[in-house]
Design a protein around this motif. Structure first.
Motif, PDB file in Angstrom:
ATOM      1  N   LYS A  52       0.690  -1.040   0.219  1.00 59.87           N
ATOM      2  CA  LYS A  52       0.016  -0.028  -0.105  1.00 59.87           C
ATOM      3  C   LYS A  52       0.936   1.216   0.033  1.00 59.87           C
ATOM      4  O   LYS A  52       0.507   2.261  -0.586  1.00 59.87           O
ATOM      5  N   HIS A  53       1.837   1.166   0.624  1.00 56.51           N
ATOM      6  CA  HIS A  53       2.778   2.405   0.767  1.00 56.51           C
ATOM      7  C   HIS A  53       3.316   2.620  -0.541  1.00 56.51           C
ATOM      8  O   HIS A  53       3.500   3.734  -1.101  1.00 56.51           O
ATOM      9  N   THR A  56       0.920   4.154  -2.894  1.00 59.00           N
ATOM     10  CA  THR A  56       0.509   5.533  -2.797  1.00 59.00           C
ATOM     11  C   THR A  56       1.746   6.343  -3.289  1.00 59.00           C
ATOM     12  O   THR A  56       1.273   7.537  -3.964  1.00 59.00           O
ATOM     13  N   LYS A  59       1.003   6.359  -7.069  1.00 59.71           N
ATOM     14  CA  LYS A  59      -0.161   7.554  -7.389  1.00 59.71           C
ATOM     15  C   LYS A  59       0.065   8.811  -7.496  1.00 59.71           C
ATOM     16  O   LYS A  59      -0.101   9.756  -7.900  1.00 59.71           O
ATOM     17  N   HIS A  60       1.108   9.049  -6.271  1.00 59.82           N
ATOM     18  CA  HIS A  60       1.411  10.636  -6.267  1.00 59.82           C
ATOM     19  C   HIS A  60       2.166  11.065  -7.335  1.00 59.82           C
ATOM     20  O   HIS A  60       2.393  11.912  -8.000  1.00 59.82           O
ATOM     21  N   GLY A  70      -1.280   4.195  -9.231  1.00 63.40           N
ATOM     22  CA  GLY A  70      -1.573   3.629  -7.718  1.00 63.40           C
ATOM     23  C   GLY A  70      -2.313   2.180  -7.771  1.00 63.40           C
ATOM     24  O   GLY A  70      -2.256   1.660  -6.714  1.00 63.40           O
TER      25      GLY A  70
END
Length: 301
Positions: A52-53, A56, A59-60, A70
């Motif tokens: 998940k990290h 993220t 995605k950024h 992401g």
């Protein structure tokens, strides 16, 4: 390659800019992701160093470019006759990889050599996983920068030529038993004990974009007068210290210079971040000294 990610009849990935020319898309992607990476240099994404990290971070970095930013890929992909992990097993393999990383306490309390060896093995696993349709390398490098920092090290990919780094990654992923030591050597050259809070962008960026990351603007009483030309000069490294008594401190070093400049920043009243960023763009195309003038800001003579 799945057609679901491509414009019909092309090899160009569907993108938010609607670009169907690969060369133009490459330029757009490179520029937008570089700006987003710059944001992460100043304000890193916090997480548990799990999938998940990593998602993220991806995605950024690619939020302006791809609609799948992401998201885990839903197609099998390969390169130069090498196929990465099949997409249905990505989640399962990722859970094993990141569980093992957690069990090793994210490589904390390791020597430089131990960290380099462990990081190389992890990087090889993530490179084979290749969880995203595009942008895996940049996301993984930012992930490892944060992992290293959490373990007490500073990681600078620029310490090693890109060709050497890429060659080591490919070899270690293709034949870990034979070539993992080459990737470990790359990590060893790229890391050192983190004794500072300097942010070093992957590519030098103009001072005006550094100032966009801060809340304030150069105060009028600084000994260094920020000119419009300086706003356009590329910065090699910088750090923004949190406000003390309502003021931020910016330190930066221009590319090719040994001088470290220190500037006090003040937040102009009634000025939003959007207004500040627009003003910086305008100021960079004018001639003069950048100053705060109560209650607003302006250009010096």
């Amino acid at each position: 390659m799945s057609e679901a990610y491509l414009y019909p009849g092309t090899n160009v990935l569907v993108n938010l800019a609607g670009l169907r020319d690969q060369e133009l898309l490459d330029i757009f992607e490179r520029n937008r992701s570089a700006l987003r990476l710059m944001e992460l240099q100043a304000k890193p994404i916090q997480g548990n160093f799990d999938l998940k990290h990593l998602q993220t971070i991806h995605k950024h970095l690619f939020q302006d470019v791809y609609p799948f930013a992401g998201n885990i890929r839903t197609t099998n992909i390969g390169k130069d006759n090498f196929w990465f992990s099949d997409y249905p097993s990505i989640q399962f393999k990722a859970n094993n990889i990141f569980t093992s990383l957690k069990d090793e306490n994210h490589f904390k309390h390791t020597t430089l050599e131990q960290f380099a060896n462990k990081a190389a093995a992890l990087y090889s696993d993530l490179n084979y996983l290749d969880p995203f349709r595009e942008g895996n390398g940049r996301s993984t490098r930012e992930y490892f920068r944060l992992l290293a920092k959490d373990a007490g090290y500073e990681l600078k990919w620029s310490n090693v030529p890109k060709e050497q780094y890429m060659d080591a990654v490919v070899k270690a992923t293709d034949n870990p038993a034979k070539h993992m030591s080459e990737l470990s050597a790359v990590f060893l050259k790229c890391i050192k004990h983190d004794s500072s809070e300097w942010n070093t962008p992957e590519h030098p960026i103009p001072l005006k974009d550094i100032l966009k990351l801060a809340e304030g603007m150069p105060a009028i009483h600084n000994s260094l007068n920020i000119t419009s030309d300086m706003l356009k000069q590329p910065v090699e490294r910088f750090k923004i210290e949190p406000p003390g008594k309502g003021k931020e401190k910016l330190q930066f070093q221009f590319q090719g210079s040994k001088d470290i400049h220190k500037v006090t920043l003040e937040k102009p009243p009634f000025m939003t971040a959007q207004m500040k960023n627009q003003w910086l763009e305008i100021a960079a195309n004018n001639v003069g000294i950048i100053q705060i003038r109560s209650p607003g800001i302006g250009l010096g003579d």
